[in-house]
Enzyme design. Structure first.
Site, PDB file in Angstrom:
ATOM      1  CG  ASP A 159      -1.525  -1.200   1.639  1.00  0.00           C
ATOM      2  OD1 ASP A 159      -1.450  -2.148   0.875  1.00  0.00           O
ATOM      3  OD2 ASP A 159      -2.123  -1.241   2.726  1.00  0.00           O
ATOM      4  CD1 TRP A 183      -4.244  -7.722  -0.350  1.00  0.00           C
ATOM      5  CD2 TRP A 183      -2.237  -8.652   0.000  1.00  0.00           C
ATOM      6  NE1 TRP A 183      -3.517  -6.869   0.447  1.00  0.00           N
ATOM      7  CE2 TRP A 183      -2.283  -7.419   0.681  1.00  0.00           C
ATOM      8  CE3 TRP A 183      -1.062  -9.412   0.074  1.00  0.00           C
ATOM      9  CZ2 TRP A 183      -1.215  -6.915   1.419  1.00  0.00           C
ATOM     10  CZ3 TRP A 183       0.005  -8.910   0.813  1.00  0.00           C
ATOM     11  CH2 TRP A 183      -0.074  -7.687   1.474  1.00  0.00           C
ATOM     12  CD  GLU A 203      -6.893  -5.228   4.198  1.00  0.00           C
ATOM     13  OE1 GLU A 203      -6.187  -5.761   5.057  1.00  0.00           O
ATOM     14  OE2 GLU A 203      -6.714  -5.407   2.980  1.00  0.00           O
TER      15      GLU A 203
HETATM   16  C1  FRU Z   1      -3.800  -3.670   2.796  1.00  0.00           C
HETATM   17  C2  FRU Z   1      -3.143  -4.116   4.089  1.00  0.00           C
HETATM   18  C3  FRU Z   1      -3.486  -3.154   5.219  1.00  0.00           C
HETATM   19  C4  FRU Z   1      -2.354  -3.340   6.152  1.00  0.00           C
HETATM   20  C5  FRU Z   1      -1.189  -3.561   5.217  1.00  0.00           C
HETATM   21  C6  FRU Z   1      -0.139  -4.480   5.760  1.00  0.00           C
HETATM   22  O1  FRU Z   1      -3.175  -4.145   1.656  1.00  0.00           O
HETATM   23  O2  FRU Z   1      -3.556  -5.441   4.387  1.00  0.00           O
HETATM   24  O3  FRU Z   1      -4.750  -3.366   5.780  1.00  0.00           O
HETATM   25  O4  FRU Z   1      -2.166  -2.236   6.984  1.00  0.00           O
HETATM   26  O5  FRU Z   1      -1.733  -4.079   4.029  1.00  0.00           O
HETATM   27  O6  FRU Z   1       1.000  -4.474   4.942  1.00  0.00           O
END
Ligand code: FRU
Length: 466
Positions: free
Chosen positions: A22, A278, A200
């Protein structure tokens, strides 16, 4: 940072030799754009989650900065400095991020919100936890409480946070503070479970009234939301007193394979996302890196719809009219195709003897096909389109259709009248042929190259960019 290694993205943000996910802490500070991102400096897999940092004057040429945050040896962020955001206040950059820790014996996850600040925009000092589990209302999970996005309004700081009710699904919570240290819970924006397992990286863009959310396992609707994780926008109004959000219109942020966890800049309605998904195989690892962020996109709302326009510091090198067929070479840079009364459109990109990528208007819908694009990318999605390497985007018949395509070594981002479709590709290195077949009243095709230096300030002289 324009990377001179041949097989690396040329102008998209990457994490050097490491893994990135992110975008975090997007902010304009002292007239420069700062972007942070989830970063593993030690390898091409997710892990050791730290905050990488790059800066730019033009949103196209990025310079690598020292790593801003690393997990502490002990304490709230010992197992990761997860996603968060930045705000400028009292001349400093403040980072509000999620501290992630796992109790080794019980395997219990705790997520809390931590603060760090910097006076020089380079070195950051941690101030510890400012939104702990005790500020979660009863009935919410302590292990799913993350990704604060902060902004300032009416002399207060506000932040939205992703959460989950115990035994339930994703929620978005609103908090407020006078000083960034002392926070209070304001409300659960919808007051009920969303349709996805977990939300998220929520973001609220006050000047547009737009809330964006990244969602895990949202049920597909036709050809929308086929990716294992998706992103949606909602346009409406936030009741700051009650902590409630009501929306009038909503949609998907991007129709492609690879787009997640978008965040907007504090200070400008410009968004950057993680250009990946993901659960996918990652051919990039072969090239010694893993992860790219999207091109920055200027946001606007037109007739209740979210519109995105890429910001690229580029210079026009070729322009022609076309009706019928056109052949060209294109790999890195940008194409702008403006079409009057579009009847037929078929574009073949990144073509070599073995590979090609197709973008075509078929039965009134845009179809993107990466089945022949190069190295296969597999994922957890099992529906027919995903398996066939297909993504679709609606077409709204208009007198003039504006198509902008941003290409880099391993990605293509397509914008049609403000709607976006973004995907990674791993073609042969020599795959740079382009073929366009078009039937319309008139069409102007322009090709742009990335400008050689960053002297052009995009935000200040936006008319120079497209
Ligand atoms: C989103 C996420 C967030 C988290 C981060 C961890 O892609 O899962 O929710 O903070 O990545 O790397």
């Amino acid at each position: 940072m324009v990377n001179d290694r041949a097989l690396r993205p040329k102008f998209h943000i990457t994490g050097g030799n490491g893994w990135i996910n992110d975008p975090n802490g997007l902010i304009i500070h002292n007239g420069r754009y700062h972007a942070f991102f989830q970063y593993n400096p030690h390898g091409t897999e997710w892990g050791n989650i730290s905050w990488g940092h790059v800066v730019s004057d033009d949103l196209t040429h990025w310079k690598q900065m020292p790593v801003a945050l690393v997990p502490s040896t002990d304490g709230a962020d010992k197992d990761g400095c997860f996603s968060g955001s930045a705000i400028e206040w009292n001349g400093k950059i403040w980072l509000l991020y999620t501290g992630h820790s796992v109790d080794k014996e019980t395997e219990t996850v705790t997520q809390v919100q931590c603060l760090a600040s910097s006076s020089d925009g380079t070195e950051f000092t941690k101030h510890g936890v400012v939104i702990g589990s005790e500020l979660l209302p009863q009935g919410y999970c302590r292990g799913d409480f993350r990704d604060p996005k902060v902004w300032r309004k009416n002399d207060k700081f506000w932040c939205v946070l992703a959460a989950r009710a115990v035994g339930g699904k994703g929620r978005v919570l609103l908090y407020s503070s006078k000083d960034m240290f002392d926070w209070r819970f304001v409300g659960d924006l919808f007051g009920r479970d969303s349709d996805c397992d977990m939300i998220e990286c929520p973001d609220y863009i006050d000047e547009l009234g737009v809330l964006t959310v990244s969602e895990m396992s949202r049920p597909p609707e036709g050809y929308l939301h086929l990716n294992s994780c998706t992103t949606r926008w909602m346009q409406g109004s936030l009741d700051y007193e009650k902590g409630k959000f009501e929306y009038r219109s909503s949609g998907i942020c991007d129709h492609g394979f690879d787009f997640y966890a978008p965040q907007s800049f504090n200070g400008a309605p410009i968004l950057i996302a993680w250009l990946n998904m993901w659960g996918r195989s990652d051919p990039a690892k072969r090239y010694g890196f893993n992860g790219t962020l999207s091109v920055p996109r200027e946001l606007s709302v037109v007739n209740g719809e979210l519109c995105q326009r890429p910001i690229v510091n580029a210079r026009k090198v070729y322009e022609t009219t076309v009706n019928g067929k056109l052949e060209d070479k294109f790999k890195t840079g940008m194409l702008a195709i403006s079409v009057e009364e579009l009847r037929k459109f078929k574009l073949i990109l990144r073509k070599s003897a073995q590979n090609h990528t197709r973008f075509e208007l078929k039965d009134g819908v845009w179809v993107f096909d990466r089945s022949m694009s190069g190295e296969q990318i597999t994922g957890s999605e099992k529906d027919a389109d995903s398996v066939a390497g297909i993504r679709r985007m609606p077409y709204f018949d208009k007198k003039i259709t504006d198509i902008v395509i941003v290409g880099d070594e391993f990605s293509v981002e397509i914008f049609v009248d403000g709607k976006a479709l973004s995907s990674l590709l791993y073609p042969d290195h020599d795959a740079d042929a382009l073929e366009l077949e078009i039937d319309c009243a008139a069409c102007v095709y322009s090709r742009y190259e990335i400008a050689e230096d960053d002297r052009l300030k995009t935000l200040i002289r936006r008319e120079d960019c497209i």
